[in-house]
Scaffold this motif. Structure first.
Motif, PDB file in Angstrom:
ATOM      1  N   MET A   1     -30.781  -9.618 -50.644  1.00 57.31           N
ATOM      2  CA  MET A   1     -29.459  -9.050 -50.375  1.00 57.31           C
ATOM      3  C   MET A   1     -28.997  -8.229 -51.589  1.00 57.31           C
ATOM      4  SD  MET A   1     -25.928 -10.992 -49.198  1.00 57.31           S
ATOM      5  CE  MET A   1     -26.732 -11.727 -47.773  1.00 57.31           C
ATOM      6  N   ARG A   2     -28.475  -7.034 -51.330  1.00 56.77           N
ATOM      7  CA  ARG A   2     -28.046  -6.157 -52.416  1.00 56.77           C
ATOM      8  C   ARG A   2     -26.832  -6.725 -53.142  1.00 56.77           C
ATOM      9  NH1 ARG A   2     -27.221  -0.477 -49.629  1.00 56.77           N
ATOM     10  NH2 ARG A   2     -26.131  -1.859 -48.193  1.00 56.77           N
ATOM     11  N   LYS A   3     -26.723  -6.378 -54.438  1.00 60.50           N
ATOM     12  CA  LYS A   3     -25.650  -6.928 -55.256  1.00 60.50           C
ATOM     13  C   LYS A   3     -24.278  -6.498 -54.762  1.00 60.50           C
ATOM     14  CE  LYS A   3     -28.070  -7.758 -59.610  1.00 60.50           C
ATOM     15  NZ  LYS A   3     -28.138  -7.470 -61.059  1.00 60.50           N
ATOM     16  N   ASN A   4     -24.175  -5.275 -54.223  1.00 58.47           N
ATOM     17  CA  ASN A   4     -22.863  -4.835 -53.740  1.00 58.47           C
ATOM     18  C   ASN A   4     -22.409  -5.649 -52.533  1.00 58.47           C
ATOM     19  OD1 ASN A   4     -24.932  -3.388 -52.214  1.00 58.47           O
ATOM     20  ND2 ASN A   4     -23.224  -2.271 -51.284  1.00 58.47           N
ATOM     21  N   VAL A   5     -23.361  -6.038 -51.683  1.00 56.93           N
ATOM     22  CA  VAL A   5     -23.020  -6.868 -50.510  1.00 56.93           C
ATOM     23  C   VAL A   5     -22.584  -8.256 -50.967  1.00 56.93           C
ATOM     24  CG1 VAL A   5     -23.895  -7.904 -48.384  1.00 56.93           C
ATOM     25  CG2 VAL A   5     -24.592  -5.580 -49.030  1.00 56.93           C
ATOM     26  N   ILE A   6     -23.347  -8.835 -51.910  1.00 57.13           N
ATOM     27  CA  ILE A   6     -22.978 -10.151 -52.446  1.00 57.13           C
ATOM     28  C   ILE A   6     -21.599 -10.095 -53.081  1.00 57.13           C
ATOM     29  CG2 ILE A   6     -23.558 -11.899 -54.175  1.00 57.13           C
ATOM     30  CD1 ILE A   6     -26.505 -11.122 -53.791  1.00 57.13           C
ATOM     31  N   ALA A   7     -21.357  -9.033 -53.860  1.00 58.01           N
ATOM     32  CA  ALA A   7     -20.064  -8.878 -54.532  1.00 58.01           C
ATOM     33  C   ALA A   7     -18.926  -8.827 -53.528  1.00 58.01           C
ATOM     34  CB  ALA A   7     -20.073  -7.613 -55.385  1.00 58.01           C
ATOM     35  N   GLY A 164     -11.318  -1.935 -62.514  1.00 57.49           N
ATOM     36  CA  GLY A 164     -12.494  -1.179 -62.104  1.00 57.49           C
ATOM     37  C   GLY A 164     -12.974  -0.197 -63.162  1.00 57.49           C
ATOM     38  N   VAL A 165     -12.056   0.323 -63.970  1.00 61.20           N
ATOM     39  CA  VAL A 165     -12.410   1.310 -65.001  1.00 61.20           C
ATOM     40  C   VAL A 165     -12.845   0.646 -66.304  1.00 61.20           C
ATOM     41  CG1 VAL A 165     -11.504   3.184 -66.434  1.00 61.20           C
ATOM     42  CG2 VAL A 165     -10.900   3.069 -64.003  1.00 61.20           C
ATOM     43  N   LEU A 166     -12.199  -0.468 -66.677  1.00 64.08           N
ATOM     44  CA  LEU A 166     -12.426  -1.068 -67.990  1.00 64.08           C
ATOM     45  C   LEU A 166     -13.580  -2.068 -68.036  1.00 64.08           C
ATOM     46  CD1 LEU A 166      -8.744  -1.696 -69.149  1.00 64.08           C
ATOM     47  CD2 LEU A 166     -10.222   0.261 -69.647  1.00 64.08           C
ATOM     48  N   ILE A 167     -13.856  -2.735 -66.926  1.00 63.24           N
ATOM     49  CA  ILE A 167     -14.887  -3.780 -66.909  1.00 63.24           C
ATOM     50  C   ILE A 167     -16.244  -3.292 -67.421  1.00 63.24           C
ATOM     51  CG2 ILE A 167     -16.392  -4.977 -65.251  1.00 63.24           C
ATOM     52  CD1 ILE A 167     -14.192  -6.701 -66.079  1.00 63.24           C
ATOM     53  N   PRO A 168     -16.752  -2.119 -66.972  1.00 62.98           N
ATOM     54  CA  PRO A 168     -18.085  -1.701 -67.447  1.00 62.98           C
ATOM     55  C   PRO A 168     -18.146  -1.387 -68.940  1.00 62.98           C
ATOM     56  CG  PRO A 168     -17.414  -0.488 -65.462  1.00 62.98           C
ATOM     57  CD  PRO A 168     -16.193  -1.167 -65.998  1.00 62.98           C
ATOM     58  N   ASN A 171     -17.462  -6.712 -72.713  1.00 60.03           N
ATOM     59  CA  ASN A 171     -18.051  -7.985 -72.304  1.00 60.03           C
ATOM     60  C   ASN A 171     -17.153  -8.665 -71.279  1.00 60.03           C
ATOM     61  OD1 ASN A 171     -18.227 -11.140 -72.799  1.00 60.03           O
ATOM     62  ND2 ASN A 171     -20.209 -10.266 -73.374  1.00 60.03           N
ATOM     63  N   ILE A 172     -17.681  -8.896 -70.091  1.00 59.44           N
ATOM     64  CA  ILE A 172     -16.875  -9.407 -68.989  1.00 59.44           C
ATOM     65  C   ILE A 172     -16.312 -10.797 -69.282  1.00 59.44           C
ATOM     66  CG2 ILE A 172     -18.940 -10.272 -67.811  1.00 59.44           C
ATOM     67  CD1 ILE A 172     -17.539  -9.820 -65.179  1.00 59.44           C
ATOM     68  N   ALA A 230     -11.830 -17.108 -59.151  1.00 62.59           N
ATOM     69  CA  ALA A 230     -11.439 -15.888 -58.451  1.00 62.59           C
ATOM     70  C   ALA A 230     -11.458 -14.665 -59.361  1.00 62.59           C
ATOM     71  CB  ALA A 230     -10.050 -16.061 -57.835  1.00 62.59           C
ATOM     72  N   PHE A 231     -10.865 -14.766 -60.566  1.00 63.34           N
ATOM     73  CA  PHE A 231     -10.773 -13.574 -61.415  1.00 63.34           C
ATOM     74  C   PHE A 231     -12.097 -13.258 -62.101  1.00 63.34           C
ATOM     75  CE2 PHE A 231      -6.244 -14.350 -60.888  1.00 63.34           C
ATOM     76  CZ  PHE A 231      -5.820 -13.060 -60.619  1.00 63.34           C
ATOM     77  N   PHE A 232     -12.910 -14.284 -62.345  1.00 61.98           N
ATOM     78  CA  PHE A 232     -14.249 -13.985 -62.851  1.00 61.98           C
ATOM     79  C   PHE A 232     -15.056 -13.236 -61.796  1.00 61.98           C
ATOM     80  CE2 PHE A 232     -18.755 -15.025 -63.131  1.00 61.98           C
ATOM     81  CZ  PHE A 232     -19.042 -14.468 -64.364  1.00 61.98           C
ATOM     82  N   ILE A 233     -14.986 -13.714 -60.546  1.00 57.89           N
ATOM     83  CA  ILE A 233     -15.705 -13.053 -59.452  1.00 57.89           C
ATOM     84  C   ILE A 233     -15.184 -11.640 -59.247  1.00 57.89           C
ATOM     85  CG2 ILE A 233     -16.076 -13.042 -56.952  1.00 57.89           C
ATOM     86  CD1 ILE A 233     -17.869 -14.967 -58.493  1.00 57.89           C
ATOM     87  N   GLN A 234     -13.850 -11.455 -59.297  1.00 56.19           N
ATOM     88  CA  GLN A 234     -13.298 -10.111 -59.127  1.00 56.19           C
ATOM     89  C   GLN A 234     -13.820  -9.176 -60.216  1.00 56.19           C
ATOM     90  OE1 GLN A 234      -9.070  -9.680 -59.632  1.00 56.19           O
ATOM     91  NE2 GLN A 234      -9.158  -7.458 -59.439  1.00 56.19           N
ATOM     92  N   SER A 235     -13.796  -9.658 -61.456  1.00 58.72           N
ATOM     93  CA  SER A 235     -14.239  -8.819 -62.569  1.00 58.72           C
ATOM     94  C   SER A 235     -15.721  -8.480 -62.444  1.00 58.72           C
ATOM     95  CB  SER A 235     -13.971  -9.540 -63.894  1.00 58.72           C
ATOM     96  OG  SER A 235     -12.594  -9.793 -64.060  1.00 58.72           O
ATOM     97  N   TRP A 236     -16.533  -9.468 -62.068  1.00 62.47           N
ATOM     98  CA  TRP A 236     -17.970  -9.224 -61.900  1.00 62.47           C
ATOM     99  C   TRP A 236     -18.220  -8.301 -60.696  1.00 62.47           C
ATOM    100  CZ3 TRP A 236     -21.186 -10.381 -57.738  1.00 62.47           C
ATOM    101  CH2 TRP A 236     -22.557 -10.153 -57.953  1.00 62.47           C
ATOM    102  N   ALA A 237     -17.536  -8.573 -59.592  1.00 66.20           N
ATOM    103  CA  ALA A 237     -17.777  -7.820 -58.364  1.00 66.20           C
ATOM    104  C   ALA A 237     -17.402  -6.353 -58.511  1.00 66.20           C
ATOM    105  CB  ALA A 237     -17.003  -8.446 -57.204  1.00 66.20           C
ATOM    106  N   GLN A 238     -16.377  -6.046 -59.313  1.00 66.09           N
ATOM    107  CA  GLN A 238     -15.947  -4.660 -59.446  1.00 66.09           C
ATOM    108  C   GLN A 238     -16.906  -3.813 -60.279  1.00 66.09           C
ATOM    109  OE1 GLN A 238     -11.167  -5.275 -59.468  1.00 66.09           O
ATOM    110  NE2 GLN A 238     -11.907  -3.177 -59.349  1.00 66.09           N
ATOM    111  N   ILE A 239     -17.944  -4.452 -60.834  1.00 64.35           N
ATOM    112  CA  ILE A 239     -19.026  -3.685 -61.440  1.00 64.35           C
ATOM    113  C   ILE A 239     -19.864  -3.043 -60.348  1.00 64.35           C
ATOM    114  CG2 ILE A 239     -21.123  -3.820 -62.870  1.00 64.35           C
ATOM    115  CD1 ILE A 239     -19.865  -6.222 -64.287  1.00 64.35           C
ATOM    116  N   TYR A 240     -19.947  -3.701 -59.184  1.00 64.40           N
ATOM    117  CA  TYR A 240     -20.857  -3.284 -58.117  1.00 64.40           C
ATOM    118  C   TYR A 240     -20.139  -2.701 -56.898  1.00 64.40           C
ATOM    119  CZ  TYR A 240     -23.985  -6.107 -60.933  1.00 64.40           C
ATOM    120  OH  TYR A 240     -24.704  -6.622 -61.989  1.00 64.40           O
ATOM    121  N   THR A 241     -18.812  -2.685 -56.922  1.00 67.70           N
ATOM    122  CA  THR A 241     -18.089  -2.069 -55.814  1.00 67.70           C
ATOM    123  C   THR A 241     -16.903  -1.298 -56.393  1.00 67.70           C
ATOM    124  OG1 THR A 241     -17.096  -2.454 -53.622  1.00 67.70           O
ATOM    125  CG2 THR A 241     -16.546  -4.032 -55.370  1.00 67.70           C
ATOM    126  N   THR A 242     -16.213  -0.559 -55.560  1.00 68.14           N
ATOM    127  CA  THR A 242     -15.144   0.330 -56.026  1.00 68.14           C
ATOM    128  C   THR A 242     -13.776  -0.347 -55.961  1.00 68.14           C
ATOM    129  OG1 THR A 242     -14.739   1.209 -53.806  1.00 68.14           O
ATOM    130  CG2 THR A 242     -16.439   2.307 -55.150  1.00 68.14           C
TER     131      THR A 242
END
Length: 305
Positions: A1-7, A164-168, A171-172, A230-242
């Motif tokens: 499964m692609r990372k964007n789908v998992i995110a 979405g702009v600052l995470i990349p 360090n997350i 929740a916020f860790f997942i949001q921060s990680w997920a926004q690396i792979y989605t918009t």
């Protein structure tokens, strides 16, 4: 499964977990003041996040600075939202908070020069009319709960856009730790200097604690699931989605909050308020789905050249 789908699947879980916290938070702030509740929630969340990520976090200046900025937006969102729950139904506050989704594209335009398309404008107009009906005050002017929830929506929209702009760029793990720490510190000063200790367990100034089961459960659930996870997942997920896709998924938050409020707190909205809630939800969906269709069209045109 692609990372964007998992995110994106994990973001669905985040939205549902946030929606489920409106009712316990509304109950918890009946026994302590707002800033005290936020302090205990984010104190526990900061400690847990630090323990879980100590070997992975790199506390460089950029991560700490960006984390503090996002933490300020987060603090504003939580503070205004939690106060709003004192004056309005959990379902009403949840749907108005959902307006943050419509606001994200406009904030991306203001701060990062991203284009705002016609679907975003259309969705915003629909959502504003929905807010007009959802206000519950005859459609003339919103009450204090609705006004606080609108300010909260702006704060959350800023948080989504900047995340979405600052995470990349940093360090997350350090960024998330400093988000929580910032909210906790601001909540501490808010409780000590701007609240009055009116309940049984006052500690210092207006900082309070409570040993009731409802309060303890609310703090634990909010800290563990709706904050650390929740916020860790949001921060990680926004690396792979918009940011716009994130905002679209977060429309599930007010829906779940409305369902829980109806079945467990007997919150009954009038027919006009229900129409307003559905218009807000439709405006959000119209904005985000239309925006995604334009993105797909642009991508197809580029590939076909």
């Amino acid at each position: 499964m692609r990372k964007n789908v998992i995110a994106e699947l994990l973001l669905v879980f985040v939205a549902l977990s946030w929606g489920s916290t409106f009712l316990p938070v509304a109950e918890a702030i009946k026994s302590v003041n707002v800033f005290s509740f936020l302090f205990w929630r984010f104190l526990l969340a900061t400690i847990l996040m630090f323990i879980l990520t100590i070997k992975l976090a790199k506390f460089d200046k950029k991560s700490m600075l960006y984390g503090s900025l996002l933490g300020f937006f987060l603090f504003c969102g939580f503070a205004f939202q939690t106060y709003a729950l004192k004056f309005a139904y959990t379902s009403t506050v949840a749907f108005i908070t959902g307006l943050s989704v419509v606001l994200v594209p406009f904030l991306m335009l203001i701060f990062f020069k991203d284009r705002v398309n016609k679907f975003a404008f259309g969705g915003a107009i629909i959502a504003v009319f929905g807010l007009y009906f959802l206000s519950g005050s005859g459609g003339i002017s919103p009450g204090p709960g609705e006004i606080l929830a609108i300010i909260c929506a702006f704060a959350y929209a800023l948080h989504i856009a900047f995340t979405g702009v600052l995470i990349p760029k940093c360090n997350i793990f350090a960024l998330v730790c400093f988000q929580f720490l910032t909210v906790g510190v601001l909540s501490f000063f808010g409780a000590v200097f701007f609240e009055s200790g009116t309940y049984e367990f006052s500690i210092i100034g207006g900082l309070e604690a409570n040993l009731s089961a409802k309060f303890i459960v609310a703090v634990l659930v909010c800290a563990l699931f709706a904050t650390v996870f929740a916020f860790f997942i949001q921060s990680w997920a926004q690396i792979y989605t918009t940011p716009t896709k994130t905002a679209l998924i977060f429309t599930l938050e007010p829906v779940s909050a409305g369902i829980i409020g109806y079945f467990f707190a007997n919150e009954i909205l009038s027919a006009l308020q229900l129409i307003g809630a559905m218009m807000i939800l439709f405006g959000v969906l119209f904005s985000e789905i239309g925006s995604n269709l334009i993105s797909l069209k642009d991508s197809f045109l580029k590939l076909s050249k």
